[in-house]
Design a protein around this motif. Structure first.
Motif, mmCIF file in Angstrom:
data_model
loop_
_atom_site.group_PDB
_atom_site.id
_atom_site.type_symbol
_atom_site.label_atom_id
_atom_site.label_comp_id
_atom_site.label_asym_id
_atom_site.label_seq_id
_atom_site.Cartn_x
_atom_site.Cartn_y
_atom_site.Cartn_z
ATOM 1 N N LYS A 293 5.576 6.521 5.465
ATOM 2 C CA LYS A 293 5.949 6.151 4.098
ATOM 3 C C LYS A 293 6.354 7.373 3.266
ATOM 4 O O LYS A 293 7.196 7.261 2.370
ATOM 5 C CB LYS A 293 4.780 5.429 3.430
ATOM 6 C CG LYS A 293 4.572 3.996 3.954
ATOM 7 C CD LYS A 293 3.450 3.317 3.196
ATOM 8 C CE LYS A 293 3.312 1.863 3.643
ATOM 9 N NZ LYS A 293 4.505 1.059 3.256
ATOM 10 N N ASP A 294 5.718 8.527 3.559
ATOM 11 C CA ASP A 294 6.020 9.736 2.780
ATOM 12 C C ASP A 294 6.347 10.871 3.757
ATOM 13 O O ASP A 294 5.474 11.687 4.098
ATOM 14 C CB ASP A 294 4.831 10.108 1.903
ATOM 15 C CG ASP A 294 5.185 11.241 0.933
ATOM 16 O OD1 ASP A 294 6.369 11.670 0.907
ATOM 17 O OD2 ASP A 294 4.266 11.703 0.203
ATOM 18 N N PRO A 295 7.576 10.967 4.268
ATOM 19 C CA PRO A 295 7.914 12.005 5.257
ATOM 20 C C PRO A 295 7.833 13.417 4.708
ATOM 21 O O PRO A 295 7.761 14.378 5.478
ATOM 22 C CB PRO A 295 9.356 11.648 5.655
ATOM 23 C CG PRO A 295 9.549 10.225 5.223
ATOM 24 C CD PRO A 295 8.690 10.047 4.010
ATOM 25 N N THR A 296 7.815 13.590 3.388
ATOM 26 C CA THR A 296 7.791 14.945 2.830
ATOM 27 C C THR A 296 6.389 15.567 2.874
ATOM 28 O O THR A 296 6.260 16.773 2.691
ATOM 29 C CB THR A 296 8.294 14.920 1.388
ATOM 30 O OG1 THR A 296 7.445 14.052 0.605
ATOM 31 C CG2 THR A 296 9.733 14.389 1.321
ATOM 32 N N TYR B 161 -3.056 7.350 9.301
ATOM 33 C CA TYR B 161 -2.322 8.579 8.998
ATOM 34 C C TYR B 161 -0.857 8.468 9.441
ATOM 35 O O TYR B 161 0.051 8.976 8.768
ATOM 36 C CB TYR B 161 -2.986 9.770 9.691
ATOM 37 C CG TYR B 161 -4.124 10.376 8.911
ATOM 38 C CD1 TYR B 161 -3.946 10.782 7.587
ATOM 39 C CD2 TYR B 161 -5.372 10.561 9.502
ATOM 40 C CE1 TYR B 161 -4.996 11.344 6.882
ATOM 41 C CE2 TYR B 161 -6.432 11.125 8.796
ATOM 42 C CZ TYR B 161 -6.236 11.505 7.478
ATOM 43 O OH TYR B 161 -7.270 12.057 6.776
ATOM 44 N N SER B 162 -0.603 7.826 10.574
ATOM 45 C CA SER B 162 0.772 7.673 11.063
ATOM 46 C C SER B 162 1.601 6.828 10.100
ATOM 47 O O SER B 162 2.761 7.144 9.799
ATOM 48 C CB SER B 162 0.762 7.037 12.452
ATOM 49 O OG SER B 162 0.076 7.864 13.375
ATOM 50 N N GLU B 163 0.995 5.723 9.610
ATOM 51 C CA GLU B 163 1.744 4.871 8.665
ATOM 52 C C GLU B 163 1.974 5.590 7.348
ATOM 53 O O GLU B 163 3.043 5.468 6.732
ATOM 54 C CB GLU B 163 0.980 3.559 8.450
ATOM 55 C CG GLU B 163 1.764 2.559 7.608
ATOM 56 C CD GLU B 163 1.069 1.214 7.513
ATOM 57 O OE1 GLU B 163 1.578 0.335 6.788
ATOM 58 O OE2 GLU B 163 0.014 1.051 8.161
ATOM 59 N N LYS C 145 0.829 -1.198 0.000
ATOM 60 C CA LYS C 145 0.000 0.000 0.000
ATOM 61 C C LYS C 145 0.867 1.254 0.000
ATOM 62 O O LYS C 145 1.845 1.343 0.739
ATOM 63 C CB LYS C 145 -0.923 0.018 1.215
ATOM 64 C CG LYS C 145 -2.016 -1.045 1.161
ATOM 65 C CD LYS C 145 -2.964 -0.914 2.328
ATOM 66 C CE LYS C 145 -4.083 -1.953 2.243
ATOM 67 N NZ LYS C 145 -5.043 -1.828 3.368
ATOM 68 N N THR C 146 0.473 2.220 -0.805
ATOM 69 C CA THR C 146 1.215 3.478 -0.879
ATOM 70 C C THR C 146 0.672 4.466 0.151
ATOM 71 O O THR C 146 -0.357 4.232 0.797
ATOM 72 C CB THR C 146 1.088 4.071 -2.287
ATOM 73 O OG1 THR C 146 -0.292 4.359 -2.536
ATOM 74 C CG2 THR C 146 1.613 3.084 -3.332
ATOM 75 N N ARG D 112 -6.259 7.763 1.938
ATOM 76 C CA ARG D 112 -7.679 7.649 1.614
ATOM 77 C C ARG D 112 -8.404 6.763 2.628
ATOM 78 O O ARG D 112 -9.526 7.059 3.048
ATOM 79 C CB ARG D 112 -7.842 7.101 0.191
ATOM 80 C CG ARG D 112 -7.471 8.113 -0.899
ATOM 81 C CD ARG D 112 -7.961 7.646 -2.252
ATOM 82 N NE ARG D 112 -7.243 6.422 -2.667
ATOM 83 C CZ ARG D 112 -6.115 6.423 -3.373
ATOM 84 N NH1 ARG D 112 -5.564 7.585 -3.746
ATOM 85 N NH2 ARG D 112 -5.536 5.287 -3.717
ATOM 86 N N GLU D 113 -7.775 5.648 3.014
ATOM 87 C CA GLU D 113 -8.401 4.779 4.011
ATOM 88 C C GLU D 113 -8.540 5.501 5.362
ATOM 89 O O GLU D 113 -9.537 5.335 6.078
ATOM 90 C CB GLU D 113 -7.580 3.500 4.172
ATOM 91 C CG GLU D 113 -7.587 2.611 2.932
ATOM 92 C CD GLU D 113 -6.731 1.371 3.125
ATOM 93 O OE1 GLU D 113 -6.202 1.195 4.258
ATOM 94 O OE2 GLU D 113 -6.599 0.573 2.179
ATOM 95 N N ALA D 114 -7.528 6.283 5.726
ATOM 96 C CA ALA D 114 -7.605 7.029 6.990
ATOM 97 C C ALA D 114 -8.714 8.063 6.952
ATOM 98 O O ALA D 114 -9.439 8.254 7.937
ATOM 99 C CB ALA D 114 -6.259 7.698 7.271
#
Length: 528
Positions: free
Chosen positions: A52-55, A46-48, A21-22, A28-30
């Motif tokens: 995955k995308d720190p930016t 949201y945390s996961e 999962k990206t 979207r799921e969150a």
């Protein structure tokens, strides 16, 4: 223990996601879980996604916003009472204790971000939908703007601004689009629709411990805390009278406003310095003049000096005699010298006592200048036995405060006038005594005076004067001038108590309160 359970739940739920999962899919799921009311699931997703995308700062902001709600929901589910168990009563009292953990948590909180935009003012003609208006303002003042994933823009808008800085332009667009912005970094904001749900998501919670000034009493702290809690509808406010701290926990906008209100309501009282002077002047004059004539004469018989049956006794103090008669009847009248005298005595004594007392508005200040004089009020005076040991009880001693005892209470009326409530008492040892107990001369004064700042006032005065004249001499001759003794005495005493008040700091009513624009109750302004 509760934190560990929360971490375990986070770990267990995280295992349910596949590595394929990206960050966009997780976001979207969150968002869907948040719409369904599952705050814990939305926070985990949201945390996961942020990992995955720190930016993507928006994902991290969503996670931080939902974290306290998720923790509170887990805590509530763990502490849910069993069926049939009575619910614990809510503590609605204002006062309580602030723990060390509360102070640590309040210090950990960082201040809200403030936008650093381009300086100066600009004239703008904005048109388009809500997103376009925010983007045009952000571009004009060199900041970045991102939008909530569920943001619903309005269309067909136009806003014209003349000579507006960033804050005014941003507030105008917020009002026109029914939106609000929250700073994420110093140069980036996130924009969402102005709804109760979005306010709850994006408004951060803060806690602050405000110290209470020392002169404030518990009753005054209670009045201030009650006013702030009722005005702002603070979620959590505790007054710790032991630590003299006020702990406030709520949204950042309310906490910042509460701090300003406490600073205005707890301004220190006006301090007044009072110069005190006690002036006492004693003047005495004595004049003694006149002619001192003898008022007794010796009559001596000088007859028959060779007689063996009679002797002549000559009194001492007489060296000259006036003789008359003769023979055996010779008599002598003793003569003494007359004195002409004149003496003058004049004395002046001045006593000046200067002091200064400092007190707050409405607080009494006392000043005592003098000594404690011991006075025996009772004792044992009975006869004792001639032999043996006899116990004599010690006398009862009462220490009397002599000198000046002054009590002053100031009441400040703005910057120009002060009312003084004065109680002055002046005690001295009198010249007489009863049963070897001296009589205390007491002068007491009570009054109120309203003075200008820096103005002297005589609040108490006592004047004593006496004149006496004494004439002495021989009966019949004392009425003749210069054939008598004349004594003239005069004494004059003046005692004055003088006060002068002057302010050391401004009273709270003279300080200009701070202006704070907070918006309405349903649409409060966020800090930019």
């Amino acid at each position: 223990m509760k934190v560990c359970r929360f971490a375990v739940v986070l770990a267990i739920v995280s295992l349910g996601f596949t590595a394929e999962k990206t960050a966009a899919q997780l976001s979207r799921e969150a968002s869907q879980a948040e719409v369904n009311g599952d705050v814990v699931q939305a926070y985990l997703l949201y945390s996961e996604a942020a990992a995955k995308d720190p930016t993507d700062q928006l994902l991290w902001l969503h996670a931080q916003t939902l974290k306290p709600l998720a923790a509170a929901k887990l805590k509530k589910s763990e502490a849910k009472p069993k069926a049939g168990a009575p619910a614990a009563p809510l503590d609605s009292t204002l006062f309580g204790s602030i723990t060390d953990q509360d102070l640590v948590e309040s210090r950990k909180l960082l201040p809200p971000q403030h936008i650093q935009s381009a300086p100066g003012t600009k004239t703008l003609d904005l048109h388009g939908d809500s997103k376009a208006l925010f983007e045009q303002v952000a571009k004009a003042f060199q900041v970045d703007v991102i939008f909530d994933p569920n943001y619903q823009p309005k269309t067909g808008l136009r806003v014209q601004l003349a000579d507006s800085n960033f804050l005014d332009a941003w507030r105008a667009v917020e009002a026109a689009t029914d939106s609000f912005g929250v700073p994420v970094t110093a140069h980036r904001l996130v924009v969402a629709n102005d709804t109760v749900q979005k306010r709850t998501e994006y408004d951060r919670t803060a806690a602050v411990a405000v110290p209470a000034p020392e002169p404030f009493t518990v009753q005054e702290l209670q009045e201030v805390a009650t006013a702030i809690r009722g005005t702002l509808d603070i979620q959590h406010l505790v007054v710790d009278t032991t630590r003299r701290l006020v702990l406030i926990r709520d949204r950042v906008t309310k906490v910042q406003l509460a701090e300003k209100l406490i600073e205005d309501l707890m301004r220190p009282k006006a301090q007044v310095a009072i110069d005190v002077e006690l002036l006492e002047v004693d003047e005495s004059f004595s004049l003694h003049w006149g002619l001192s004539l003898p008022n007794s004469f010796a009559l001596v018989w000088f007859g028959a000096p060779n007689s063996t049956h009679a002797t002549t006794s000559v009194p001492t103090g007489y060296t000259s005699y006036l003789g008359f008669s003769g023979g055996k009847s010779l008599l002598g009248l003793g003569i003494t010298n007359a004195n002409l005298f004149a003496t003058v005595t004049k004395g002046t004594a001045t006593t000046v006592l200067r002091s200064e007392v400092v007190t707050s508005d409405g607080q009494a200040a006392t000043l005592h200048v003098g000594d404690k004089y011991p006075i025996a009020t009772s004792g044992y005076f009975a006869a004792t036995a001639t032999s043996g040991t006899t116990y004599t009880p010690p006398p009862t001693i009462n220490f009397e405060d002599l000198g000046l005892l002054l009590k002053v209470t100031p009441f400040v009326h703005g910057m120009d006038e002060v009312t003084l409530e004065v109680e002055a008492e002046f005690k001295l040892l009198g010249s007489t005594s009863i049963d070897n107990i001296p009589v205390i001369s007491n002068r007491k004064f009570q009054s109120k005076a309203r003075l200008m700042n820096g103005q002297w006032a005589v609040l108490a005065g006592l004047m004593n004067g006496s004149d006496a004249r004494t004439v002495s001499g021989l009966a019949g001759l004392s009425v003749i001038p210069f054939l008598n003794n004349n004594t003239t005495t005069r004494s004059h005493t003046e005692t004055l108590i003088i006060l002068k008040p002057h302010l050391l700091n401004l009273p709270p009513m003279e300080n200009v309160p701070k202006a704070a624009w907070v918006g309405t109750e349903t649409r409060p302004r966020t800090a930019l």
